[in-house]
Design an enzyme around this catalytic site. Structure first.
Site, PDB file in Angstrom:
ATOM      1  CD  GLU A 203      -2.527   1.334   2.662  1.00 55.35           C
ATOM      2  OE1 GLU A 203      -2.636   2.467   3.194  1.00 55.35           O
ATOM      3  OE2 GLU A 203      -2.977   0.283   3.173  1.00 55.35           O
TER       4      GLU A 203
ATOM      5  CE  LYS B 106      -5.948   2.520   6.924  1.00 55.13           C
ATOM      6  NZ  LYS B 106      -5.098   3.487   6.199  1.00 55.13           N
TER       7      LYS B 106
ATOM      8  NE  ARG C  52       1.853   8.432   5.264  1.00 54.01           N
ATOM      9  CZ  ARG C  52       2.397   7.775   6.280  1.00 54.01           C
ATOM     10  NH1 ARG C  52       2.507   8.366   7.453  1.00 54.01           N
ATOM     11  NH2 ARG C  52       2.839   6.549   6.111  1.00 54.01           N
TER      12      ARG C  52
END
Length: 320
Positions: free
Chosen positions: A41, A129, A45
């Protein structure tokens, strides 16, 4: 189950990566693959995330890629165009979630409450999630609401490590976890690829929990089985417990077959925390399975034989 969700489930642990540069992308992913975790994943960022996903997708097509920390529809579009198979966000944004679905993508929005989870499910999310998992009550919290959200599947991230990974994965509605403990940022910056490979292999071994279950010994008939069981029982001071088709010795460490069973000499049972994941990961290591021998209960594989014998013994995986 969606094919991507199925593959995430089989892999079990999804490394969460924040790349510092595009130069890290391929060597890190090769280290993850070598360690048994062909997935990542890649978080948005950092500025290079999109380019990293594109490069990995083009040069390592077997790598399962997700885009994490996706906050906007624009980021989602860029991630999917670059090659991300699933989109993950830290929180639940109905607009981003619906946008990804409308584009034919798979969205796993971040949630931390039953209300958010219910809304995500009503938008069509098969997988959700749970983040940050440990800070929001961990497995205990999900067990408290799991009875009400019976069809929900969670991927948990945030505070997952080698010590608690199996606490999470032991709860069936948790279909996978994400984490960074096997590929810490300092190891990535140092280019310590061999160390990352070793930590991934250790993480997979911890997750699978493979260990000897019992040894089955083939005998020609009831009389030979009884004699064999008595001999082993006396030798090791173990109890002998006759059954219909076999005799167990000790706490079922030995199974003495009253008639020749599978395997030239017998069989060896190997316990694992999850047979489906063991099939995937041992398959990565070159093991072939007799798929016709697979036993399934409630949609979950409970046992399967290897295709080949080892030293005259058939081997099979058994759900712990």
């Amino acid at each position: 189950m969606n094919p991507v969700v199925q593959r995430v489930y089989e892999i079990g642990i999804i490394p969460v990566i924040a790349f510092n540069s595009v130069d890290e992308a391929l060597p890190l992913c090769k280290a993850l693959i070598a360690g048994g975790l062909p997935a990542a994943e890649v978080t948005f960022r950092t500025a290079c995330a999109e380019e990293c996903i594109k490069k990995i997708h083009e040069e390592l097509p077997d790598m399962l890629l997700g885009a994490g920390t996706v906050l906007t529809t624009d980021q989602a579009d860029r991630a999917m165009a670059a090659g991300a198979s699933f989109i993950v966000s830290p929180g639940f944004d109905p607009n981003v979630t619906k946008h990804v679905f409308d584009k034919g993508g798979l969205m796993m929005p971040g949630t931390c409450s039953a209300g958010e989870m219910q809304q995500a499910m009503n938008l069509g999310c098969e997988a959700i999630k749970f983040f940050p998992a440990e800070a929001n009550g961990g497995v205990a919290m999900l067990k408290n609401i799991g009875g009400a959200l019976k069809t929900c599947k969670w991927m948990c991230t945030g505070g997952i490590n080698a010590k608690n990974v199996n606490e999470y994965l032991a709860y069936d509605p948790i279909f996978a976890v994400g984490g960074t403990w096997m590929c810490k940022s300092d190891k990535i910056k140092a280019g310590a690829w061999d160390e990352i490979t070793a930590m991934c292999r250790e993480a997979v071994d911890t997750m699978l929990g493979l260990e000897l279950g019992h040894i089955g010994i083939n005998c020609a008939d009831d009389a030979e089985a009884a004699k064999t069981a008595e001999t082993i029982g006396n030798l090791l001071s173990m109890a002998v417990k006759p059954g219909n088709s076999s005799i167990f010795v000790g706490k079922k460490e030995f199974e003495i077959m009253k008639q020749p069973g599978r395997g030239t000499h017998g069989h060896i049972a190997i316990l694992t925390n999850n047979v489906d994941r063991a099939i995937f990961h041992l398959g990565q290591r070159g093991i072939k399975f007799d798929m016709d021998s697979k036993k399934v209960k409630d949609g979950k594989t409970t046992a399967i034989y290897f295709a080949d014998e080892i030293a005259g013994f058939a081997l099979h995986l058994v759900q712990r």
